[in-house]
Design a protein around this motif. Sequence first.
Motif, PDB file in Angstrom:
ATOM      1  N   VAL A  22     -13.505 -24.442  61.571  1.00  0.00           N
ATOM      2  CA  VAL A  22     -14.821 -24.925  62.059  1.00  0.00           C
ATOM      3  C   VAL A  22     -15.204 -26.133  61.243  1.00  0.00           C
ATOM      4  N   ASP A  23     -14.721 -26.067  60.027  1.00  0.00           N
ATOM      5  CA  ASP A  23     -15.245 -27.367  59.117  1.00  0.00           C
ATOM      6  C   ASP A  23     -14.292 -28.629  59.958  1.00  0.00           C
ATOM      7  N   LYS A  24     -12.956 -28.303  60.334  1.00  0.00           N
ATOM      8  CA  LYS A  24     -12.249 -29.474  61.073  1.00  0.00           C
ATOM      9  C   LYS A  24     -13.086 -30.054  62.489  1.00  0.00           C
ATOM     10  N   SER A  27     -17.724 -32.176  62.333  1.00  0.00           N
ATOM     11  CA  SER A  27     -17.856 -32.956  61.091  1.00  0.00           C
ATOM     12  C   SER A  27     -19.266 -32.862  60.422  1.00  0.00           C
ATOM     13  N   GLY A  28     -19.007 -32.795  59.114  1.00  0.00           N
ATOM     14  CA  GLY A  28     -20.238 -33.133  58.337  1.00  0.00           C
ATOM     15  C   GLY A  28     -20.421 -34.440  57.864  1.00  0.00           C
ATOM     16  N   ASP A  29     -20.252 -35.344  58.647  1.00  0.00           N
ATOM     17  CA  ASP A  29     -20.529 -36.776  58.266  1.00  0.00           C
ATOM     18  C   ASP A  29     -19.987 -37.293  56.987  1.00  0.00           C
ATOM     19  N   ARG A  33     -18.505 -29.479  51.565  1.00  0.00           N
ATOM     20  CA  ARG A  33     -19.055 -28.201  52.009  1.00  0.00           C
ATOM     21  C   ARG A  33     -20.013 -27.699  51.194  1.00  0.00           C
ATOM     22  N   THR A  34     -19.961 -28.172  49.812  1.00  0.00           N
ATOM     23  CA  THR A  34     -21.034 -27.733  48.940  1.00  0.00           C
ATOM     24  C   THR A  34     -22.369 -28.574  49.454  1.00  0.00           C
ATOM     25  N   CYS A 102     -29.799 -29.516  61.678  1.00  0.00           N
ATOM     26  CA  CYS A 102     -30.033 -28.852  63.278  1.00  0.00           C
ATOM     27  C   CYS A 102     -28.701 -29.089  63.848  1.00  0.00           C
ATOM     28  N   ARG A 103     -28.214 -30.379  63.747  1.00  0.00           N
ATOM     29  CA  ARG A 103     -27.176 -30.915  64.883  1.00  0.00           C
ATOM     30  C   ARG A 103     -25.930 -30.341  64.318  1.00  0.00           C
TER      31      ARG A 103
END
Length: 146
Positions: A22-24, A27-29, A33-34, A102-103
């Motif tokens: 899911v992380d891959k 993308s968290g821009d 994760r923290t 939200c995105r």
Amino acid sequence: MTEAPDEITRLKIALSRIARTVDKQVSGDGLTRTQLSVVGTVARLGPLGIGELAEVEGLNPTMLSRVVGKLESDGLLRRSADPSDRRAARVEVTDAGRALHCRLRDQRTQLFTDALARLPGHDADSLLSALPALESLAAAIADPGR
């Protein structure tokens, strides 16, 4: 406990693999994760004191202060003095931070929705039925004294 060590290992591997995948895929821009967790917590729970946020996130205040500083410089969080104690800081999410939260939440929800739809019905039903047990497991891991 009647589960064999192999079953415990399989559970751990499956949960870790899901989290990594899911992380891959979402993308968290460029955020860790923290950092994403801190933005999400503040977005969900509203303005929080640094101490409260450290407790919820399970981070020491020094580490959290660094994370908040980075998120503040990125325009995702805003730090201000606590109105009831000017020595203490409160953190709130900015419009940009809320939009990011939200995105990513919506993208992750869609990822799970699509994956569940591809599973045989009995597997999807079994996973959804297991939610209370998985939530209890998450709580027990988060609070070992429980």
